[in-house]
Design an enzyme around this catalytic site. Structure first.
Site, short mmCIF file in Angstrom:
data_model
loop_
_atom_site.label_atom_id
_atom_site.label_comp_id
_atom_site.label_asym_id
_atom_site.label_seq_id
_atom_site.Cartn_x
_atom_site.Cartn_y
_atom_site.Cartn_z
N GLY A 29 7.28 5.50 -4.78
CA GLY A 29 5.86 5.82 -4.61
C GLY A 29 5.63 7.30 -4.42
N ASP A 81 10.92 4.49 3.01
CA ASP A 81 9.97 4.04 1.99
C ASP A 81 8.55 4.13 2.54
OD1 ASP A 81 8.94 3.03 -0.35
OD2 ASP A 81 9.90 1.07 -0.19
N ALA A 83 4.35 2.61 2.29
CA ALA A 83 3.72 1.29 2.42
C ALA A 83 2.27 1.40 1.95
CB ALA A 83 3.76 0.82 3.87
N ASP A 84 1.74 0.28 1.52
CA ASP A 84 0.31 0.23 1.19
C ASP A 84 -0.50 -0.05 2.44
OD1 ASP A 84 0.62 0.62 -1.68
OD2 ASP A 84 1.67 -1.29 -1.60
N GLY A 95 4.29 -2.79 -2.63
CA GLY A 95 4.32 -3.25 -4.02
C GLY A 95 3.22 -2.68 -4.88
N GLU A 103 12.74 -2.91 -3.61
CA GLU A 103 12.54 -2.29 -2.29
C GLU A 103 13.05 -3.22 -1.19
OE1 GLU A 103 8.63 0.45 -3.32
OE2 GLU A 103 8.32 -1.53 -2.48
C1 5RP Z 1 5.80 0.74 -4.28
C2 5RP Z 1 5.42 0.69 -2.85
C3 5RP Z 1 4.96 1.95 -2.19
O1 5RP Z 1 5.74 2.18 -1.06
C4 5RP Z 1 3.54 1.81 -1.79
O2 5RP Z 1 2.79 1.42 -2.94
C5 5RP Z 1 2.99 3.13 -1.24
O3 5RP Z 1 2.91 4.06 -2.26
P1 5RP Z 1 2.30 5.51 -2.05
O4 5RP Z 1 3.28 6.26 -1.22
O5 5RP Z 1 2.19 6.05 -3.46
O6 5RP Z 1 0.96 5.36 -1.40
O7 5RP Z 1 5.48 -0.32 -2.19
O8 5RP Z 1 6.11 -0.53 -4.78
#
Ligand code: 5RP
Length: 227
Positions: A29, A81, A83-84, A95, A103
């Site tokens: 992401g 990682d 997260a949304d 996701g 992930e």
């Molecule tokens: C990818 C994910 C990402 O961690 C989530 O979408 C957050 O992305 P971003 O940092 O671009 O806001 O789960 O599958």
């Protein structure tokens, strides 16, 4: 501070969790991209990374960081990682970038999940962001119907006028209109439906720590281990 600046800040802050001579689990992401850019500055101090997507693999390799297959490692110290959504227990929706299954696999190898996020991602209850589910294409219609029966509205994610195809060759169903009151139970329930590869609720694989970028700086939220 802009959201992009907050992501840069938290990507940099995550370096404090990377130990020299280790293999780092790396998510996917735009926030993780900032972390990879920061990790490039210590590429000679680490052994390499296990990546959760083709996109992250390409960025890691371009930064000169060796990428190992997940089957080449027994375990990882940390997984970093984005997260949304993340709640006060470290439960997450993930996701949005369609990388949820890999992930979750890489996260399951790690002793510690460090979530990096800007403050817009912190929520009281999961489910405002549409919950992504990776599905085997022949099951998508029936899975959408199962979500409709729960009161959700599920659609197959599109890209360039056709269903998006994940790194695993599968499709993504995005589910709106569900309040995920019990993330552990929801994850367990949906994951056992035939044709579901994995649901983008990370409750069994929740974060241990969240580095949350705010306009006052990066805050560290700690969560208890498994309940
Ligand atoms: C990818 C994910 C990402 O961690 C989530 O979408 C957050 O992305 P971003 O940092 O671009 O806001 O789960 O599958």
């Amino acid at each position: 501070m802009t959201q992009d600046e907050l992501k840069t800040l938290v990507g940099l802050a995550a370096l404090a969790y990377v130990r020299p001579h280790t293999i780092v689990g790396v998510g996917t992401g735009s926030t993780v991209n900032k972390f990879i850019d920061a990790l490039a500055t210590m590429k000679d101090d680490i052994t390499g990374a296990v990546s959760s997507s083709e996109a992250s693999t390409q960025r890691l390799l371009a930064a000169g960081i060796a990428v190992f297959d997940s089957n080449q490692v027994d375990s990882l110290d940390i997984y970093i990682d984005g997260a949304d959504e993340i709640d006060a227990h470290g439960y997450m929706v993930k996701g949005g970038g369609a990388a949820l299954t890999r992930e979750k696999i890489v996260a399951s190898l790690a002793k510690q999940f460090v979530c990096i996020a800007d403050e817009s991602k912190l929520v009281k209850a999961l489910g405002v962001f549409p919950v992504p589910v990776e599905v085997i294409p022949m099951a998508s219609k029936r899975i959408c119907a199962q979500f409709a029966a729960m009161g959700g509205e599920a659609v197959v994610r599109q890209q360039d006028g056709a269903p998006l195809v994940t790194d695993n060759g599968q499709h993504i169903v995005d589910v709106r209109g569900l309040v995920v009151a019990d993330p552990l139970a929801f994850e367990s329930q949906v994951n056992q439906w035939p044709g579901v590869v994995t649901v983008g609720i990370f409750a069994h694989q929740r974060a241990h720590i969240c580095l949350l970028a705010t306009s006052e700086g990066v805050k560290t939220l700690g969560f208890k281990l498994q309940p």
